[in-house]
Design an enzyme around this catalytic site. Structure first.
Site, mmCIF file in Angstrom:
data_model
loop_
_atom_site.group_PDB
_atom_site.id
_atom_site.type_symbol
_atom_site.label_atom_id
_atom_site.label_comp_id
_atom_site.label_asym_id
_atom_site.label_seq_id
_atom_site.Cartn_x
_atom_site.Cartn_y
_atom_site.Cartn_z
ATOM 1 N N THR A 35 -6.538 2.767 14.044
ATOM 2 C CA THR A 35 -7.488 1.234 13.150
ATOM 3 C C THR A 35 -6.770 0.396 13.330
ATOM 4 O O THR A 35 -6.945 -0.762 12.683
ATOM 5 C CB THR A 35 -7.259 2.563 11.639
ATOM 6 N N GLU A 84 3.523 -4.817 3.077
ATOM 7 C CA GLU A 84 2.816 -5.470 1.946
ATOM 8 C C GLU A 84 1.196 -4.255 2.299
ATOM 9 O O GLU A 84 0.485 -3.950 1.834
ATOM 10 C CB GLU A 84 2.257 -6.753 2.570
ATOM 11 N N ILE A 129 -4.736 -6.722 -0.738
ATOM 12 C CA ILE A 129 -4.714 -7.016 -1.450
ATOM 13 C C ILE A 129 -3.248 -7.377 -1.301
ATOM 14 O O ILE A 129 -2.512 -6.817 -1.688
ATOM 15 C CB ILE A 129 -4.586 -5.887 -2.878
ATOM 16 N N LYS A 136 1.884 5.166 -3.269
ATOM 17 C CA LYS A 136 1.990 3.679 -3.712
ATOM 18 C C LYS A 136 2.329 3.106 -4.697
ATOM 19 O O LYS A 136 3.060 1.782 -4.893
ATOM 20 C CB LYS A 136 0.632 3.554 -3.266
HETATM 21 P P1 NAP Z 1 -4.139 6.071 13.306
HETATM 22 O O1 NAP Z 1 -5.627 5.652 13.475
HETATM 23 O O2 NAP Z 1 -3.639 7.530 12.699
HETATM 24 O O3 NAP Z 1 -3.637 5.695 14.165
HETATM 25 C C1 NAP Z 1 -2.049 5.837 14.425
HETATM 26 C C2 NAP Z 1 -1.181 5.404 16.100
HETATM 27 O O4 NAP Z 1 -0.500 6.046 15.765
HETATM 28 C C3 NAP Z 1 -1.904 5.873 17.291
HETATM 29 O O5 NAP Z 1 -2.745 5.211 18.503
HETATM 30 C C4 NAP Z 1 -1.239 6.933 17.687
HETATM 31 O O6 NAP Z 1 -1.297 6.662 19.341
HETATM 32 C C5 NAP Z 1 -0.048 6.255 17.457
HETATM 33 N N1 NAP Z 1 1.104 7.685 17.208
HETATM 34 C C6 NAP Z 1 1.277 8.505 16.794
HETATM 35 N N2 NAP Z 1 2.001 9.243 16.627
HETATM 36 C C7 NAP Z 1 2.752 8.600 18.083
HETATM 37 C C8 NAP Z 1 3.995 8.230 18.310
HETATM 38 N N3 NAP Z 1 4.803 9.890 19.095
HETATM 39 N N4 NAP Z 1 4.324 7.684 19.780
HETATM 40 C C9 NAP Z 1 3.316 6.650 19.666
HETATM 41 N N5 NAP Z 1 2.333 6.776 19.033
HETATM 42 C C10 NAP Z 1 2.273 7.306 18.459
HETATM 43 O O7 NAP Z 1 -3.627 5.380 12.297
HETATM 44 P P2 NAP Z 1 -3.966 4.232 11.102
HETATM 45 O O8 NAP Z 1 -4.727 4.635 10.198
HETATM 46 O O9 NAP Z 1 -4.258 3.261 12.358
HETATM 47 O O10 NAP Z 1 -2.649 4.197 9.915
HETATM 48 C C11 NAP Z 1 -0.791 3.765 10.400
HETATM 49 C C12 NAP Z 1 -0.287 3.663 9.739
HETATM 50 O O11 NAP Z 1 -0.599 2.578 8.359
HETATM 51 C C13 NAP Z 1 0.194 4.944 8.710
HETATM 52 O O12 NAP Z 1 0.928 4.727 7.942
HETATM 53 C C14 NAP Z 1 -0.797 4.508 7.513
HETATM 54 O O13 NAP Z 1 -0.795 4.745 6.770
HETATM 55 C C15 NAP Z 1 -1.211 3.026 7.205
HETATM 56 N N6 NAP Z 1 -2.199 2.662 6.492
HETATM 57 C C16 NAP Z 1 -3.375 3.545 7.349
HETATM 58 C C17 NAP Z 1 -4.689 2.007 6.533
HETATM 59 C C18 NAP Z 1 -6.010 2.330 7.137
HETATM 60 O O14 NAP Z 1 -6.788 1.886 6.515
HETATM 61 N N7 NAP Z 1 -6.424 3.199 8.006
HETATM 62 C C19 NAP Z 1 -4.749 1.354 5.289
HETATM 63 C C20 NAP Z 1 -2.946 1.337 4.869
HETATM 64 C C21 NAP Z 1 -2.367 1.614 5.822
HETATM 65 P P3 NAP Z 1 -2.867 7.630 19.931
HETATM 66 O O15 NAP Z 1 -4.138 6.698 19.080
HETATM 67 O O16 NAP Z 1 -2.568 7.942 21.389
HETATM 68 O O17 NAP Z 1 -3.043 9.087 19.398
HETATM 69 N N1 HSE Z 2 -5.945 6.153 3.064
HETATM 70 C C1 HSE Z 2 -5.683 4.943 2.473
HETATM 71 C C2 HSE Z 2 -6.732 5.025 1.550
HETATM 72 C C3 HSE Z 2 -5.263 4.073 2.987
HETATM 73 O O1 HSE Z 2 -7.696 5.440 1.245
HETATM 74 O O2 HSE Z 2 -6.168 4.275 0.520
HETATM 75 C C4 HSE Z 2 -5.342 2.937 3.197
HETATM 76 O O3 HSE Z 2 -3.545 3.315 2.668
#
Ligand code: NAP
Ligand code: HSE
Length: 428
Positions: A14, A131, A138, A207
């Protein structure tokens, strides 16, 4: 031409796809604002052949994020994989050791290893920026570490988990069951890979601990956060709260007191008409209080692709501009170890329980509350066609200690069908 800032992005889910998309679409704007081009040298994810809906043409591919972090053509390692340990931590450490700055959205990793990573980054003369880890789009870390740098911060609080707020508000507005709303949140890309981090309050606790570190100049103390999730909140509680003029929010509060640092993340009833009560969907709100600035309120999308990628890009642009701030706003060696303190501020509580419908049961409950020093403000037993009677009690202000004594006593009465639901009422 000024030399470009070259990124290596690990994680193309994502958030990662959101970052790639911004960099591809806004090349000229980013370059103008950063004073130099921002380019992507290489990317990494688990499956190389997945269609991610964004072009990866021109980027080298690494199966191993650690190898990506060490590449000579990478200046900044952008960690967007997630997970407190494993590849995220290994690659972050490898990047710092190889002399790269790090940008991450990974609150789980920083809440647990943040202090050690900060020490390591500073020893290498590198920065870690995060951030995107708190409250999605935010700019709250920037607000605290830069905008409010001249303040002694007295309190930080807010709604910091988009999924929980989405689930709670959607259950209320659409009258939908938890499972259906949970599925919607998943499709919108809000959920953590392990959703219990969200609904268990752990993600929001991560957080809060990070914000408290920046706000109070202390080492991250996630283990000291008093944590409670939303998993015991039912549609019934949501409806009862609404009838009383409240809404249920997963609210975090951190404040420095003479006894030490209080950090609490728990569901609370807040007045429906208050700014926190009006938050809908995945919107987050952070409230920062400084001795000079007074109260600052920041509201915005707390999760999802665009908002989170926006926060990642803010950090990348800062690095491109040469803005280098210690990880938690001051050198790691100056961060104090905070004395953890339990919150003692009295509050009214909402109590819901299922009572055996027999003579004296209600009187027994009232007696136990009275003996624990908990005074009843309002109480009602509402209509039922079951053998148990649903009872709702709003207490007068009381301490958590007194409430815990009462809950203990209630459990021993033998007239309750299950543990009461107890939710703090915050008149914020
Ligand atoms: P996600 O959609 O599950 O994506 C994770 C990515 O990491 C995928 O592309 C996955 O590869 C890759 N990955 C996982 N294990 C790996 C490994 N061993 N080697 C290489 N690549 C690997 O997660 P996300 O929602 O983008 O979140 C990513 C980070 O941002 C997390 O720390 C989360 O807490 C943080 N975050 C997310 C949001 C949100 O709204 N989603 C908001 C704030 C913070 P594949 O695609 O090939 O499976
Ligand atoms: N799962 C988290 C949330 C993503 O819903 O706030 C953003 O950190």
């Amino acid at each position: 031409m000024t030399h470009p800032l070259r990124l290596g992005i690990a994680g193309l889910g994502t958030v990662g796809v959101g970052v790639v998309s911004i960099i591809r679409r806004k090349t000229a704007l980013l370059s103008a604002r950063a004073g130099r081009p921002i380019t992507i040298s290489a990317v990494s994810a688990r499956s190389r052949n997945k269609d991610r809906g964004v072009s990866l043409d021109g980027y080298a591919w690494e199966d191993d994020p650690v190898a990506l972090a060490r590449r000579d053509d990478v200046d900044v390692f952008v960690e967007l994989m997630g997970g407190s340990d494993g590849p995220a931590k290994a690659a972050t450490e490898a990047a710092l050791a190889a002399g790269k700055d790090v940008v991450t959205a990974n609150k789980a990793m920083l809440a647990i290893h943040g202090h050690t990573l900060a020490e390591r980054a500073e020893a290498e003369g590198r920065v870690i920026r995060f951030e995107a880890a708190i409250a999605g789009g935010i700019p709250v870390v920037k607000a605290l570490s830069e905008g409010l740098a001249g303040n002694s911060v007295t309190r930080v609080m807010g709604v910091m988990n988009g999924v929980c707020n989405y689930i709670l508000t959607r259950m209320e507005s659409a009258g939908l069951p938890y499972a259906e709303v949970f599925g919607e949140a998943d499709r919108l890309g809000y959920l953590e890979a392990d959703p219990t981090l969200d609904v268990g309050g752990i993600d929001a606790g991560h957080k809060l601990a990070l914000l408290a570190a920046v706000a109070f100049g202390v080492r991250v103390g996630f283990d000291d956060v008093e944590l409670e999730g939303i998993d015991r909140i039912s549609v019934e509680d949501i409806g009862q709260a609404r009838d009383l003029g409240y809404r249920i929010k997963l609210l975090g509060v951190a404040q420095m007191t003479a006894r030490g640092l209080e950090q609490r993340m728990s569901p609370c009833l807040v007045p429906a008409g208050s700014p926190l009560g009006q938050l809908e969907g995945a919107t987050n709100m952070t409230v920062l209080e400084g001795d000079a600035a007074g109260q600052i309120v920041l509201r915005g999308a707390g999760a999802g692709q665009g908002p989170t990628a926006s926060a990642v890009m803010a950090d990348v642009i800062d690095i491109a501009r040469g803005c280098r701030i210690p990880v938690f706003g001051q050198p790691a060696a100056t961060l104090k170890r905070a004395q953890p303190a339990k919150s003692v501020a009295p509050a009214a509580y909402y109590l819901r329980m299922a009572l055996q419908d027999r003579p004296g049961a209600l009187a027994r409950i009232a007696t136990v509350l009275g003996e624990a020093g908990v005074s009843i403000d309002r109480m009602r037993q509402y209509g039922h066609d079951t053998p148990t009677a649903p009872v709702l009690i709003i207490t007068h202000e009381t301490t958590r200690d007194a409430l815990d004594r009462a809950l203990d006593g209630l459990g021993r009465t033998g007239v309750l069908e299950n543990d009461p639901v107890a939710i703090r009422i915050e008149n914020v």
